[in-house]
Design a protein around this motif. Structure first.
Motif, PDB file in Angstrom:
ATOM      1  N   LEU A 121       0.806  -1.219   0.000  1.00 46.26           N
ATOM      2  CA  LEU A 121       0.000   0.000   0.000  1.00 46.26           C
ATOM      3  C   LEU A 121       0.837   1.266   0.000  1.00 46.26           C
ATOM      4  N   THR A 122       2.137   1.135   0.109  1.00 40.96           N
ATOM      5  CA  THR A 122       3.005   2.304   0.126  1.00 40.96           C
ATOM      6  C   THR A 122       3.675   2.493  -1.229  1.00 40.96           C
ATOM      7  N   ASN A 123       4.063   3.720  -1.499  1.00 43.54           N
ATOM      8  CA  ASN A 123       4.723   4.033  -2.776  1.00 43.54           C
ATOM      9  C   ASN A 123       6.241   3.956  -2.665  1.00 43.54           C
ATOM     10  N   HIS A 124       6.747   3.488  -1.537  1.00 48.70           N
ATOM     11  CA  HIS A 124       8.181   3.457  -1.314  1.00 48.70           C
ATOM     12  C   HIS A 124       8.662   2.011  -1.215  1.00 48.70           C
ATOM     13  N   THR A 125       9.967   1.849  -1.374  1.00 51.03           N
ATOM     14  CA  THR A 125      10.609   0.551  -1.173  1.00 51.03           C
ATOM     15  C   THR A 125      11.602   0.678  -0.022  1.00 51.03           C
ATOM     16  N   TYR A 126      12.004  -0.478   0.520  1.00 51.66           N
ATOM     17  CA  TYR A 126      12.883  -0.434   1.691  1.00 51.66           C
ATOM     18  C   TYR A 126      14.299   0.005   1.343  1.00 51.66           C
ATOM     19  N   ASP A 127      14.702  -0.051   0.051  1.00 47.63           N
ATOM     20  CA  ASP A 127      16.082   0.261  -0.320  1.00 47.63           C
ATOM     21  C   ASP A 127      16.216   1.475  -1.222  1.00 47.63           C
ATOM     22  N   ASN A 128      15.123   2.178  -1.501  1.00 46.35           N
ATOM     23  CA  ASN A 128      15.175   3.340  -2.386  1.00 46.35           C
ATOM     24  C   ASN A 128      15.748   4.542  -1.633  1.00 46.35           C
ATOM     25  N   GLN A 129      16.885   5.067  -2.103  1.00 45.83           N
ATOM     26  CA  GLN A 129      17.567   6.169  -1.424  1.00 45.83           C
ATOM     27  C   GLN A 129      17.302   7.482  -2.150  1.00 45.83           C
ATOM     28  N   ASN A 130      17.147   8.536  -1.340  1.00 49.54           N
ATOM     29  CA  ASN A 130      16.970   9.895  -1.868  1.00 49.54           C
ATOM     30  C   ASN A 130      17.638  10.850  -0.884  1.00 49.54           C
ATOM     31  N   LEU A 131      18.912  11.145  -1.121  1.00 50.30           N
ATOM     32  CA  LEU A 131      19.689  11.933  -0.176  1.00 50.30           C
ATOM     33  C   LEU A 131      19.159  13.352  -0.013  1.00 50.30           C
ATOM     34  N   SER A 132      18.411  13.841  -0.979  1.00 52.29           N
ATOM     35  CA  SER A 132      17.875  15.200  -0.859  1.00 52.29           C
ATOM     36  C   SER A 132      16.776  15.299   0.194  1.00 52.29           C
ATOM     37  N   THR A 133      16.185  14.177   0.564  1.00 55.57           N
ATOM     38  CA  THR A 133      15.124  14.179   1.577  1.00 55.57           C
ATOM     39  C   THR A 133      15.532  13.333   2.784  1.00 55.57           C
TER      40      THR A 133
END
Length: 399
Positions: free
Chosen positions: A76-88
């Motif tokens: 149900l979430t739009n994220h994954t456990y390993d997706n990195q985004n250093l800007s946030t």
């Protein structure tokens, strides 16, 4: 004395019964205490008493919610456990936003300025136009105006315009993009906790299977045969139990490298010893019962006596012990992951999340709070269920 005379004497001796006593009982005179209750089987009575235990019922609801959280939540979430985004990175679950003209801004502790919506959803991080090193200011263009981050005062950030007007906090909002915030690499913390719950549930299942398949049979055989067989088997248990589980994991890691597989193998190797001791004690007391002697008399094989007669009668103590061992197994996995012997990056575990949060615990304490509270709630829920089952399975408390 004739038969007729005897019948008359017997008839005179019998008391006369009022026919009205056999009439239907009026509804107003019915009383629950005077009505016989429905006969329940042992397990039906156990479930009835377990439902009456509010603590155990609450724990059961928590465990069911945890299962849904772990299995359905990541879908149900739009994220994954390993997706990195250093800007946030390191964005908390709640923060203050400022209204600059028609725009809403969030000022991060790391001197980053984010453009947000009024409801707290982050749109993007703003790029600074220039930096004044003398005045210690970062200058941004926001809409038709200018926003300036003033960091001239130590440990204080102030958001102003080009005229020096300080913008006040507009309101405190929830992070709609990442409900529980992000970690130091910008990964969604809620999604990682969900995957950590999967690891904990897997460990719980492994601990349950190991205790059932190995601990029950090993302890049952040792207790039923007794004598030399019991002495030899229990000395093996003593040798296994005196070696710390951490050492088993380290030795297994030498062969298989660190990871969840090493912990599962370590648990499968040694975690059944407590269950074996409990089952052995139950076997020693139950094997002297009459139904066991009856089974031996008719030629029943020992293995069938153990599985058919003895283990079912010891199931109450076995289930209680099992529910008490599962939370300790979950905690053991979290501890191993915390000290670096558990799952490897980027896989998420509650222990690894706590370990990663230690570096920034003073600035971003929420990163430690949420996985730690998940471990606590899970262990409390299993212990509540164990206490409830202990009371429900006790035949002395049956009414």
């Amino acid at each position: 004395m004739t038969e007729k005379t005897i019948e008359n004497v017997v008839a005179k001796q019998q008391p006369s019964i009022d026919p009205t006593l056999w009439g239907k009982l009026p509804e107003s005179e019915k009383d629950e205490k005077s009505l016989s209750h429905v006969s329940l089987t042992y397990w039906q009575d156990v479930w009835r008493r377990l439902r009456g235990n509010k603590g155990a019922l609450f724990g059961l609801i928590i465990i069911l919610a945890l299962i849904l959280f772990a299995l359905v939540g990541p879908l149900l979430t739009n994220h994954t456990y390993d997706n990195q985004n250093l800007s946030t990175s390191n964005i908390p679950p709640r923060y203050d936003i400022y209204k600059v003209g028609e725009e809403y801004l969030y000022l991060h502790k790391n001197m980053k300025l984010y453009l947000t919506k009024s409801n707290g959803e982050i749109i993007r991080v703003l790029e600074k136009d220039k930096e004044d090193m003398i005045k210690k200011q970062l200058i941004y263009t926001v809409g038709n105006g200018t926003a300036i981050i003033d960091y001239s005062t130590k440990n204080t950030l102030v958001l102003t315009d080009e005229n020096g007007k300080v913008f006040g906090e507009h309101k405190n909002v929830s992070n709609k993009t990442n409900l529980l915030g992000t970690d130091h690499l910008g990964r969604d913390l809620l999604t990682r906790i969900m995957y950590g719950a999967r690891v904990s549930l897997l460990v719980a299942v492994v601990a349950a299977l190991v205790n059932f398949l190995i601990g029950m049979m090993y302890g049952g055989i040792a207790g039923f045969f007794g004598g030399k067989v019991d002495n030899i088997m229990m000395r093996i248990v003593d040798i296994i139990s005196i070696i710390p589980l951490t050492l088993y994991v380290i030795l297994i890691m030498v062969v298989l490298n660190s990871g969840l597989l090493s912990i599962i193998i370590a648990l499968g190797s040694v975690y059944w010893v407590d269950m074996a001791r409990v089952v052995r004690g139950q076997m020693l007391s139950l094997k002297e019962e009459e139904f066991v002697y009856a089974a031996k008399t008719i030629g029943t094989k020992p293995l069938k006596i153990i599985t058919t007669h003895l283990l079912p009668n010891a199931m109450g103590a076995i289930i209680v012990t099992l529910t008490m061992l599962i939370p300790s197994a979950i905690f053991m996995e979290a501890f191993m992951s915390f000290i670096g012997l558990g799952v490897t990056a980027p896989m998420a575990s509650w222990g690894t999340l706590c370990n990663e949060a230690l570096e920034s615990i003073r600035s971003f304490s929420y990163q430690l709070f949420f996985p730690a509270i998940a471990i606590c709630i899970t262990m409390i829920a299993f212990n509540l269920i164990g206490d409830g089952l202990r009371d429900a399975l006790d035949p002395k408390l049956r009414k």
